[in-house]
Each structure stands twice: as C-alpha cells, then as structure tokens.
Design a protein around this motif. Structure first.
Motif, PDB file in Angstrom:
ATOM      1  N   SER A 135       0.846  -1.190   0.000  1.00 33.59           N
ATOM      2  CA  SER A 135       0.000   0.000   0.000  1.00 33.59           C
ATOM      3  C   SER A 135       0.883   1.242   0.000  1.00 33.59           C
ATOM      4  CB  SER A 135      -0.907  -0.004   1.212  1.00 33.59           C
ATOM      5  OG  SER A 135      -0.141   0.138   2.370  1.00 33.59           O
ATOM      6  N   GLU A 136       0.442   2.214  -0.721  1.00 34.29           N
ATOM      7  CA  GLU A 136       1.182   3.467  -0.832  1.00 34.29           C
ATOM      8  C   GLU A 136       0.479   4.518   0.016  1.00 34.29           C
ATOM      9  OE1 GLU A 136       2.037   6.634  -4.331  1.00 34.29           O
ATOM     10  OE2 GLU A 136       2.220   4.513  -4.830  1.00 34.29           O
ATOM     11  N   HIS A 137       1.245   5.162   0.906  1.00 35.50           N
ATOM     12  CA  HIS A 137       0.660   6.205   1.747  1.00 35.50           C
ATOM     13  C   HIS A 137       0.655   7.507   0.977  1.00 35.50           C
ATOM     14  CE1 HIS A 137       0.587   3.844   5.405  1.00 35.50           C
ATOM     15  NE2 HIS A 137       1.794   3.411   5.106  1.00 35.50           N
ATOM     16  N   LYS A 138      -0.486   8.123   0.938  1.00 36.54           N
ATOM     17  CA  LYS A 138      -0.561   9.439   0.307  1.00 36.54           C
ATOM     18  C   LYS A 138      -0.364  10.489   1.383  1.00 36.54           C
ATOM     19  CE  LYS A 138      -3.271   8.465  -3.717  1.00 36.54           C
ATOM     20  NZ  LYS A 138      -4.270   8.967  -4.615  1.00 36.54           N
ATOM     21  N   ARG A 139       0.515  11.402   1.119  1.00 42.83           N
ATOM     22  CA  ARG A 139       0.778  12.481   2.068  1.00 42.83           C
ATOM     23  C   ARG A 139       0.165  13.754   1.530  1.00 42.83           C
ATOM     24  NH1 ARG A 139       6.695  12.604   4.261  1.00 42.83           N
ATOM     25  NH2 ARG A 139       5.583  13.755   5.837  1.00 42.83           N
ATOM     26  N   ARG A 140      -0.424  14.480   2.422  1.00 40.09           N
ATOM     27  CA  ARG A 140      -0.982  15.763   2.038  1.00 40.09           C
ATOM     28  C   ARG A 140       0.149  16.767   1.893  1.00 40.09           C
ATOM     29  NH1 ARG A 140      -6.310  16.990   5.492  1.00 40.09           N
ATOM     30  NH2 ARG A 140      -7.521  16.722   3.615  1.00 40.09           N
TER      31      ARG A 140
END
Length: 102
Positions: free
Chosen positions: A2-7
């Motif tokens: 899973s790829e974490h999306k960062r704001r």
C-alpha cells in the motif's frame, strides 16, 4: 503493497519542523535581535555599533566604532540587556561582547 498518500504541507511548517528537530528554533529567535538592534538600542547607539553575530552560548558580539564608545556601552550594558531581553517570547541574550572596529 500500500502506498501512503501524504498531504502537501506548507513550506513554513516544514521549515519550522526541520529547525525544531535540529534544535535551532531558540537560536533563530535569539538572532532576531540583530535586525531589531537599532529599534532596541536607539539611534545614537545604533550609529556607533554593529551587531555581528550570535554565539552558541547566547553571547551577542557587537562591533563598536571607538574605544570611548566601548567604555560607555560597557557602563550601559545592564540597561541594554534589559532592552534586548524585553521580549519574553524570545530566549534571552546571555551576554554582550564588545569589539573595537579596527
């Protein structure tokens, strides 16, 4: 996987975080007295002095035009320290070190 999306973060917040992690926040706050020097010490003293740098121990190194002014400023040092350290939000300057312009 899973790829974490960062704001996206504001640049100022990122810089503040980096400075805090590096332990530089207080030093930068202390160094704010350098551009504020003329306002804090008044025009007459600002005319004959130049703040050069802030040492790691909180000592502010100030260049002075003449030996006579250096002696006068040494006598005025307690009052100048009160003015420089009047902002409770800023870590205090620990000492002034006068250097004769040569």
């Amino acid at each position: 996987m899973s790829e974490h999306k960062r704001r996206p973060q504001k640049l100022g917040d990122v810089v503040s975080s980096v400075l805090a992690h590096a332990g530089l926040t207080d030093r930068i706050a202390q160094a704010a007295v350098i551009p504020e020097w003329p306002r804090l010490v008044g025009p007459q003293i600002a005319e004959v002095t130049e703040p050069l740098l802030l040492q790691q121990d909180g000592t502010l190194v100030v260049m002075v035009k003449t030996h006579a002014w250096m002696q006068e400023l040494t006598l005025l040092e307690p009052e100048l320290m009160k003015r420089l350290n009047g902002d409770a939000a800023r870590p205090p300057i620990s000492k002034l070190r006068w250097m004769l312009r040569g």
